[in-house]
Design an enzyme around this catalytic site. Sequence first.
Site, PDB file in Angstrom:
ATOM      1  N   HIS A 106      40.914  34.200  28.055  1.00  0.00           N
ATOM      2  CA  HIS A 106      39.968  34.788  27.103  1.00  0.00           C
ATOM      3  C   HIS A 106      40.670  35.363  25.867  1.00  0.00           C
ATOM      4  O   HIS A 106      41.757  35.919  25.956  1.00  0.00           O
ATOM      5  CB  HIS A 106      39.126  35.876  27.783  1.00  0.00           C
ATOM      6  CG  HIS A 106      38.110  35.304  28.727  1.00  0.00           C
ATOM      7  ND1 HIS A 106      37.556  36.026  29.754  1.00  0.00           N
ATOM      8  CD2 HIS A 106      37.555  34.067  28.787  1.00  0.00           C
ATOM      9  CE1 HIS A 106      36.690  35.260  30.414  1.00  0.00           C
ATOM     10  NE2 HIS A 106      36.679  34.061  29.850  1.00  0.00           N
ATOM     11  N   HIS A 157      40.779  46.808  30.642  1.00  0.00           N
ATOM     12  CA  HIS A 157      39.687  47.432  29.878  1.00  0.00           C
ATOM     13  C   HIS A 157      39.416  48.849  30.374  1.00  0.00           C
ATOM     14  O   HIS A 157      39.594  49.136  31.568  1.00  0.00           O
ATOM     15  CB  HIS A 157      38.380  46.634  30.022  1.00  0.00           C
ATOM     16  CG  HIS A 157      38.385  45.311  29.324  1.00  0.00           C
ATOM     17  ND1 HIS A 157      37.993  45.157  28.010  1.00  0.00           N
ATOM     18  CD2 HIS A 157      38.748  44.082  29.753  1.00  0.00           C
ATOM     19  CE1 HIS A 157      38.098  43.873  27.669  1.00  0.00           C
ATOM     20  NE2 HIS A 157      38.561  43.199  28.709  1.00  0.00           N
ATOM     21  N   ASP A 210      40.242  37.951  24.020  1.00  0.00           N
ATOM     22  CA  ASP A 210      40.629  39.364  23.919  1.00  0.00           C
ATOM     23  C   ASP A 210      41.905  39.670  24.711  1.00  0.00           C
ATOM     24  O   ASP A 210      42.370  40.809  24.739  1.00  0.00           O
ATOM     25  CB  ASP A 210      39.468  40.289  24.348  1.00  0.00           C
ATOM     26  CG  ASP A 210      39.073  40.140  25.805  1.00  0.00           C
ATOM     27  OD1 ASP A 210      38.914  38.993  26.264  1.00  0.00           O
ATOM     28  OD2 ASP A 210      38.914  41.174  26.491  1.00  0.00           O
ATOM     29  N   HIS A 211      42.489  38.622  25.346  1.00  0.00           N
ATOM     30  CA  HIS A 211      43.755  38.782  26.071  1.00  0.00           C
ATOM     31  C   HIS A 211      44.863  37.905  25.482  1.00  0.00           C
ATOM     32  O   HIS A 211      46.028  38.113  25.768  1.00  0.00           O
ATOM     33  CB  HIS A 211      43.565  38.436  27.552  1.00  0.00           C
ATOM     34  CG  HIS A 211      42.567  39.338  28.224  1.00  0.00           C
ATOM     35  ND1 HIS A 211      42.919  40.287  29.135  1.00  0.00           N
ATOM     36  CD2 HIS A 211      41.222  39.460  28.055  1.00  0.00           C
ATOM     37  CE1 HIS A 211      41.823  40.960  29.509  1.00  0.00           C
ATOM     38  NE2 HIS A 211      40.791  40.467  28.872  1.00  0.00           N
ATOM     39  N   HIS A 231      36.891  35.593  37.836  1.00  0.00           N
ATOM     40  CA  HIS A 231      36.494  35.864  36.447  1.00  0.00           C
ATOM     41  C   HIS A 231      36.665  34.577  35.630  1.00  0.00           C
ATOM     42  O   HIS A 231      35.769  34.152  34.918  1.00  0.00           O
ATOM     43  CB  HIS A 231      37.356  36.996  35.898  1.00  0.00           C
ATOM     44  CG  HIS A 231      37.110  37.340  34.463  1.00  0.00           C
ATOM     45  ND1 HIS A 231      35.942  37.920  34.029  1.00  0.00           N
ATOM     46  CD2 HIS A 231      37.888  37.195  33.355  1.00  0.00           C
ATOM     47  CE1 HIS A 231      36.013  38.112  32.714  1.00  0.00           C
ATOM     48  NE2 HIS A 231      37.175  37.676  32.286  1.00  0.00           N
ATOM     49  N   HIS A 263      44.803  35.479  31.776  1.00  0.00           N
ATOM     50  CA  HIS A 263      43.765  34.441  31.697  1.00  0.00           C
ATOM     51  C   HIS A 263      43.487  34.107  30.244  1.00  0.00           C
ATOM     52  O   HIS A 263      44.041  34.730  29.344  1.00  0.00           O
ATOM     53  CB  HIS A 263      42.502  34.860  32.457  1.00  0.00           C
ATOM     54  CG  HIS A 263      41.732  35.995  31.856  1.00  0.00           C
ATOM     55  ND1 HIS A 263      42.223  37.270  31.765  1.00  0.00           N
ATOM     56  CD2 HIS A 263      40.489  36.043  31.302  1.00  0.00           C
ATOM     57  CE1 HIS A 263      41.312  38.059  31.206  1.00  0.00           C
ATOM     58  NE2 HIS A 263      40.254  37.340  30.903  1.00  0.00           N
ATOM     59  N   ASP A 266      41.236  40.935  33.962  1.00  0.00           N
ATOM     60  CA  ASP A 266      39.809  41.223  34.113  1.00  0.00           C
ATOM     61  C   ASP A 266      39.318  40.941  35.537  1.00  0.00           C
ATOM     62  O   ASP A 266      38.164  40.584  35.739  1.00  0.00           O
ATOM     63  CB  ASP A 266      38.981  40.383  33.127  1.00  0.00           C
ATOM     64  CG  ASP A 266      39.102  40.876  31.700  1.00  0.00           C
ATOM     65  OD1 ASP A 266      39.736  41.925  31.481  1.00  0.00           O
ATOM     66  OD2 ASP A 266      38.565  40.196  30.797  1.00  0.00           O
TER      67      ASP A 266
HETATM   68 FE    FE Z   1      38.739  40.994  28.795  1.00  0.00          FE
HETATM   69 ZN    ZN Z   2      38.205  38.101  30.370  1.00  0.00          ZN
END
Ligand code: FE
Ligand code: ZN
Length: 254
Positions: free
Chosen positions: A54, A165, A56-57, A110, A52, A127
Amino acid sequence: MDIQALRAFEDNYIWLLREGRCVVAVDPGDDSPVLRYLADENASLAAILLTHHHGDHTGGVAGLIARHPAPVYGPANEPIASITVPLREGDTVIPPGFKENFRVLEVPGHTRGHIAYYGHGALFCGDTLFGCGCGRLFEGTAEQMWASLSKLAALPPDTKVFCAHEYTQSNIRFALAVEPGNVTLQERAGRVAQLRASEQATVPCTLAEECETNPFLRCAEAEVAASAARHCGTRLAGPNEVFAALREWKNSFR
Ligand code: FE
Ligand code: ZN
């Protein structure tokens, strides 16, 4: 093929799939640990898989492909400019240099276009599903997320779940508030506390374990439904509403 974890940021895992000198990076939010790994191991980047949009990915994608040109697989329905191979439900990914193939599952909730990859007994679910928890609903609805989690829960019980995570321990605190009488959950809490005391990973976990301990997969269980109804003080009709109530409860749980 083997699978290993690189830690990134506070609590992210970048999963690396490796076949000989070929490496696939799943959700590289940061390029530096991956670049270091490739240099240390004299390995080459075969592909990037994204779940996805975001940061942090996806934050490490540009830095990686600048140094190691490779195809970037990812969801067709998410705003990610770097994707070279857009994927939808039912598509199959065979990373260059690998024998294994991975099936694409659309798991909105998400985010709107979130996907997961399943193959070789392994699930990379970004996530969507966490150890004893699930992702927040940033873009999707509770109905969508419940349907997505149900889709994942229908995979074989021995599936290894590679979450993005390390959230298991704090998720278990909430799970115990929902189901204080769940003995399997109590046992898991003990094991996870031991692992975390020495900073070891609690993932991958198995889908069977999630189905027995993760309240977000257990919305059809009487004790979970009763607990959610008691917390929000209304009658809840069916697992969809139980899921929505649990997700709300968890958002404010301290
Ligand atoms: Fe994340
Ligand atoms: Zn995420």
